[in-house]
Design a protein around this motif. Structure first.
Motif, PDB file in Angstrom:
ATOM      1  N   ALA A 135       0.831  -1.204   0.000  1.00  0.00           N
ATOM      2  CA  ALA A 135       0.000   0.000   0.000  1.00  0.00           C
ATOM      3  C   ALA A 135       0.869   1.258   0.000  1.00  0.00           C
ATOM      4  N   GLN A 136       2.004   1.204   0.690  1.00  0.00           N
ATOM      5  CA  GLN A 136       2.925   2.337   0.646  1.00  0.00           C
ATOM      6  C   GLN A 136       3.583   2.436  -0.730  1.00  0.00           C
ATOM      7  N   ILE A 137       3.834   1.292  -1.349  1.00  0.00           N
ATOM      8  CA  ILE A 137       4.349   1.282  -2.722  1.00  0.00           C
ATOM      9  C   ILE A 137       3.335   1.937  -3.661  1.00  0.00           C
ATOM     10  N   ALA A 138       2.055   1.666  -3.421  1.00  0.00           N
ATOM     11  CA  ALA A 138       1.008   2.289  -4.231  1.00  0.00           C
ATOM     12  C   ALA A 138       1.096   3.805  -4.140  1.00  0.00           C
ATOM     13  N   GLY A 139       1.438   4.312  -2.953  1.00  0.00           N
ATOM     14  CA  GLY A 139       1.619   5.751  -2.795  1.00  0.00           C
ATOM     15  C   GLY A 139       2.780   6.267  -3.616  1.00  0.00           C
ATOM     16  N   TYR A 140       3.895   5.521  -3.610  1.00  0.00           N
ATOM     17  CA  TYR A 140       5.040   5.920  -4.434  1.00  0.00           C
ATOM     18  C   TYR A 140       4.663   5.946  -5.914  1.00  0.00           C
ATOM     19  N   ALA A 141       3.897   4.946  -6.334  1.00  0.00           N
ATOM     20  CA  ALA A 141       3.468   4.901  -7.735  1.00  0.00           C
ATOM     21  C   ALA A 141       2.517   6.041  -8.050  1.00  0.00           C
ATOM     22  N   GLY A 142       1.540   6.260  -7.144  1.00  0.00           N
ATOM     23  CA  GLY A 142       0.527   7.266  -7.389  1.00  0.00           C
ATOM     24  C   GLY A 142       1.076   8.668  -7.535  1.00  0.00           C
ATOM     25  N   GLU A 143       2.101   9.004  -6.760  1.00  0.00           N
ATOM     26  CA  GLU A 143       2.643  10.359  -6.854  1.00  0.00           C
ATOM     27  C   GLU A 143       3.349  10.584  -8.190  1.00  0.00           C
ATOM     28  N   ARG A 144       3.647   9.508  -8.912  1.00  0.00           N
ATOM     29  CA  ARG A 144       4.295   9.615 -10.220  1.00  0.00           C
ATOM     30  C   ARG A 144       3.304   9.471 -11.379  1.00  0.00           C
ATOM     31  N   ILE A 145       2.017   9.241 -11.057  1.00  0.00           N
ATOM     32  CA  ILE A 145       1.014   9.005 -12.107  1.00  0.00           C
ATOM     33  C   ILE A 145      -0.058  10.089 -12.004  1.00  0.00           C
ATOM     34  N   PRO A 146       0.049  11.171 -12.739  1.00  0.00           N
ATOM     35  CA  PRO A 146      -0.974  12.217 -12.689  1.00  0.00           C
ATOM     36  C   PRO A 146      -2.349  11.665 -13.091  1.00  0.00           C
ATOM     37  N   GLY A 147      -3.351  11.970 -12.280  1.00  0.00           N
ATOM     38  CA  GLY A 147      -4.712  11.572 -12.619  1.00  0.00           C
ATOM     39  C   GLY A 147      -5.053  10.133 -12.349  1.00  0.00           C
ATOM     40  N   LEU A 148      -4.228   9.406 -11.562  1.00  0.00           N
ATOM     41  CA  LEU A 148      -4.546   8.014 -11.232  1.00  0.00           C
ATOM     42  C   LEU A 148      -5.926   7.942 -10.586  1.00  0.00           C
ATOM     43  N   GLY A 149      -6.744   6.975 -11.038  1.00  0.00           N
ATOM     44  CA  GLY A 149      -8.124   6.912 -10.599  1.00  0.00           C
ATOM     45  C   GLY A 149      -8.310   6.610  -9.131  1.00  0.00           C
ATOM     46  N   ARG A 150      -7.713   5.512  -8.639  1.00  0.00           N
ATOM     47  CA  ARG A 150      -8.012   5.092  -7.273  1.00  0.00           C
ATOM     48  C   ARG A 150      -6.895   4.229  -6.700  1.00  0.00           C
ATOM     49  N   ILE A 151      -6.694   4.369  -5.416  1.00  0.00           N
ATOM     50  CA  ILE A 151      -5.833   3.463  -4.650  1.00  0.00           C
ATOM     51  C   ILE A 151      -6.640   2.939  -3.477  1.00  0.00           C
ATOM     52  N   SER A 152      -6.686   1.618  -3.321  1.00  0.00           N
ATOM     53  CA  SER A 152      -7.270   0.991  -2.134  1.00  0.00           C
ATOM     54  C   SER A 152      -6.119   0.451  -1.296  1.00  0.00           C
ATOM     55  N   GLY A 153      -5.871   1.080  -0.157  1.00  0.00           N
ATOM     56  CA  GLY A 153      -4.786   0.657   0.724  1.00  0.00           C
ATOM     57  C   GLY A 153      -5.303  -0.301   1.781  1.00  0.00           C
TER      58      GLY A 153
END
Length: 414
Positions: A135-153
């Motif tokens: 889930a923390q990795i998802a945060g690292y990915a999300g900050e590099r992906i403008p407009g990412l739809g959703r993250i479920s942590g």
């Protein structure tokens, strides 16, 4: 430009040692799974479908049955692309190295998403579902992906992330909608965290020990820190029971007809004490799991569940509000309520000689049940005066209520 190229080369070099792999599952090809990537192509990935990217956590891997269960549940529910991330070569002890490797994995996921965007995909149609350190990795990915739809942590890892700056952990800016479920914030191991990380943070059973899971103990911490003696299956079933319960909750939320409704409150103790209403008249509630909505309640939400050793895990929440008349002065004893609904009938304890009922008072109880009673048709209250001979003389043998209100929180019916 040179600096960016240097960063890119560093990511690639570290990724080769971590060995990050991506496996695609679709309705056409569920198994055997197909490896995809920027250098080997996207296989049967379809840009017109939504894409779910799954990320496991520390010590876990993509071959575990719980991930295949989730993949199949997703494909049964929706014709989508499911991409399973495997970084199991880089998630071993020491934890410090595993958490550092997670930054590289997050960057690699972002590169894959950008590659998909180059082939017609849209970041807004992508949903990352990730557990623990994943889930923390998802945060690292999300900050590099403008407009990412959703993250479920799913129970985001706490160690090295709790009480840190938002830039180095999962936070609401990492996607258009970030929903988080907390299940293991016990203080002895602190595998998860009580700290809110998303737009909506849901705390089943208070976000700590889950029902029927072994309580965290110091000897289990010793076992976790000694890599040479770890029996992973045993660890998952004992030490990590509450930590992995969230994965099963999430999968069940995809398949089940249970709403898994969660309710706003200042704390779980306040919620259990019925000090927060489960009547969501203004949309303050939200659903835990796959069907959580960005247009519904946000902030901290609470609910209870049933035992983690069997599905369905959901509990149905009923709030009973009883307003006494002024006919009698006070009483004490056992009050039981029989609720008759369109689907079932259940008798529950409203008060077991714990409260002194007074004239014109209002008493409220939150009562979770393991089944849906349907629409409530009849309510019957039964009273038996306390048998305590020292105090019974001060209490009335009879009691009457002016009004009894039953709220079905999951159906939002009163």
């Amino acid at each position: 430009m040179a600096e960016c190229y240097l960063c890119y080369c560093q990511i690639i070099g570290e990724q080769q040692s971590i060995g990050t792999q991506f496996f695609l599952h679709t309705r056409e090809v569920r198994n055997p799974r197909t490896e995809i990537g920027r250098h080997i192509g996207l296989g049967t990935w379809n840009a017109s479908r939504s894409t779910k990217i799954l990320i496991h956590g520390f010590l876990d891997n993509s071959q575990q049955t719980w991930w295949f269960d989730m993949i199949n549940a997703l494909l049964d529910a929706e014709d989508c692309n499911v991409v399973m991330t495997d970084w199991s070569k880089g998630n071993k002890f020491p934890y410090t190295q595993g958490s550092a490797n997670g930054q590289v994995v997050g960057a690699e996921i972002a590169l894959l998403v950008k590659f998909m965007e180059g082939h017609g995909g849209k970041a807004a149609n992508m949903h990352i579902i990730a557990h623990s350190l994943g889930a923390q990795i998802a945060g690292y990915a999300g900050e590099r992906i403008p407009g990412l739809g959703r993250i479920s942590g799913l129970d985001p890892a706490g160690p090295y992330f709790e009480k840190t700056d938002a830039a180095v952990r999962l936070d609401p800016t990492d996607a258009q909608f970030v929903d988080v479920i907390h299940t293991d914030a016990s203080h002895a191991l602190l595998l998860g965290s009580l700290e809110p990380y998303g737009h909506v943070d849901i705390y089943p059973n208070g976000g700590k020990d889950q029902p029927k899971c072994p309580q965290t103990a110091g000897k289990l911490l010793l076992g976790l820190t000694n890599a040479a003696q770890i029996d992973l299956n045993g660890v998952f079933e004992t030490t990590m029971c509450s930590h992995f319960a969230v994965v099963h909750y999430y999968t069940e939320s995809i398949r089940s007809k249970c709403p898994y409704m969660a309710y706003p409150c200042s704390s779980f103790d306040e919620f259990r004490s019925a000090k927060c209403s489960i009547a969501c008249d203004n949309g303050e509630c939200n659903r835990m799991g796959y069907y959580a909505s960005p247009s519904q309640g946000q902030g901290k939400l609470y609910l209870t569940t049933q035992d983690t050793n069997r599905a369905p895990y959901c509990a149905y929440h009923y709030e009973i509000v009883a307003k006494s008349t002024g006919e009698y002065i006070q009483t004490r004893g056992k009050f039981s309520v029989t609720l008759t609904g369109t689907l079932s009938t259940e008798t529950v304890t409203f008060d077991d000689d714990e409260t002194t009922f007074k004239s014109n008072s209002v008493e409220t109880r939150l009562i979770p049940l393991g089944k849906d009673l349907g629409q409530i048709l009849y309510v019957n209250m039964n009273f038996q005066k306390t048998g305590n001979w020292l105090s019974s003389a001060f209490y009335s043998n009879l009691w009457s209520f002016e009004r009894i209100t039953v709220i079905n929180g999951d159906r939002q019916q009163r």
